[in-house]
Design an enzyme around this catalytic site. Sequence first.
Site, mmCIF file in Angstrom:
data_model
loop_
_atom_site.group_PDB
_atom_site.id
_atom_site.type_symbol
_atom_site.label_atom_id
_atom_site.label_comp_id
_atom_site.label_asym_id
_atom_site.label_seq_id
_atom_site.Cartn_x
_atom_site.Cartn_y
_atom_site.Cartn_z
ATOM 1 N NE ARG A 223 37.662 39.092 44.089
ATOM 2 C CZ ARG A 223 37.073 39.573 45.075
ATOM 3 N NH1 ARG A 223 36.946 39.187 46.443
ATOM 4 N NH2 ARG A 223 36.464 40.762 44.533
ATOM 5 C CG ASN B 291 33.356 47.961 41.665
ATOM 6 O OD1 ASN B 291 32.464 47.438 41.920
ATOM 7 N ND2 ASN B 291 33.283 48.822 40.701
ATOM 8 C CG ASP C 159 37.757 47.020 40.147
ATOM 9 O OD1 ASP C 159 37.953 48.318 40.391
ATOM 10 O OD2 ASP C 159 36.886 46.494 39.671
ATOM 11 C CG HIS D 13 32.358 47.465 49.786
ATOM 12 N ND1 HIS D 13 31.571 46.898 49.145
ATOM 13 C CD2 HIS D 13 31.714 47.978 51.039
ATOM 14 C CE1 HIS D 13 30.443 47.229 49.558
ATOM 15 N NE2 HIS D 13 30.205 48.019 50.397
ATOM 16 C CB CYS E 118 50.875 47.786 63.533
ATOM 17 S SG CYS E 118 51.394 47.732 62.127
ATOM 18 C CB CYS F 293 54.877 45.233 63.337
ATOM 19 S SG CYS F 293 53.497 44.507 62.783
ATOM 20 N N GLY G 261 25.800 50.584 37.632
ATOM 21 C CA GLY G 261 26.326 49.036 37.553
ATOM 22 C C GLY G 261 26.307 48.506 38.758
ATOM 23 N N PRO H 95 21.606 47.218 33.616
ATOM 24 C CG PRO H 95 23.136 45.782 32.486
ATOM 25 C CD PRO H 95 23.005 46.677 33.898
ATOM 26 C CB ALA I 292 29.026 50.789 33.256
#
Length: 254
Positions: A69, A105, A107, A122, A133, A152, A189, A216, A233
Site C-alpha cells: 500500500r 485518509n 495516504d 486515522h 517508546c 531505541c 468523498g 457519487p 470529488a
Amino acid sequence: MERLEEARKRLEEAKRVAVLTGAGISKPSGIPTFRDAEGLWKNFNPLDYATPEAYARDPEKVWAWYAWRIQKVREAKPNPAHYALVELERRILSRGGSFLLVTQNVDGLHARAGSQNLVELHGNLLRARCEACGKRFPLPEAFAPPPFCPACGHRARPDVVWFGELLPEGAWERAERAFAEADFALVVGTSAEVEPAASLGRIAFASGAYLVEVNPEPTPLTPLAHLSLRTGAVEGMALLLPPSPEDQAEGHLS
C-alpha cells in the site's frame, strides 16, 4: 442550480470552515477505496490486516501488505480536488477566517498538495510508530519491513489507526471543535458510515452550519445536507469552487 449558487455564496461569506474527506477524494489519484465494488475490502479481509490482533499474530504478513500500500501511495499524486482544498484554505485564511481539514485518509496526499491546517484522523501510511517508546518517524523511500525505531532500535508498526484502536491523542477533540464551531461544513468523498468521523457532519448541522456533501452515492448524511452534489470529488470541487478572475490571473487553481 439555485442551491449550488446559494452554496457558493455561503462559502464566499463563510468565516469558519470545516472539511471532512474520505477515500473518494483520493480515488482519482489511483488510491483504491475500501467499501465500493472495487475496494480494498473486496479482496482483503480487514480482520486479517488492519487490527492489533492480526499484527500480533503475523506482523510480517501485515507489514508486507502495508509495504504494498505504501508503494501505491508513493506512486500517487494529489489531484485537482486536493489542490482545490488548498486553494479554499488560502481564500478563507486570507480574509481572516478559520479553516480545518479533517481527513480519514492515510495516504498523505493532502499534506503533499500543501494543506496546512490538517488533521489526519486515522494516521499516515508514510510514517511508522515504535512499539516500545512510541516515537513516530517518516519511513524512508526504500525500507525492508518491518522498520526499526531510530531512537531505541525496537520494531515499529504502521502509524495508522486499526479497527478497535483509539484515534491519535487530541485529533478528535480538534476535529469535533472545528465542526461544532463551523458556519460552513463540507464533506467530500466519504460514505459517512465509519464512526466517529461520520458524526462530524451531524455535529456541524446540529450547530447551525451550512452543510454541503460531495459524493457519487447517497449517504446517511444526505438528508441533512443543504446541498448534495452527486458526483466525484474532482467534479464536485470544481462546481463548488470555480476560480475567481483574480485567481486565474495569479495562476491559482491551475
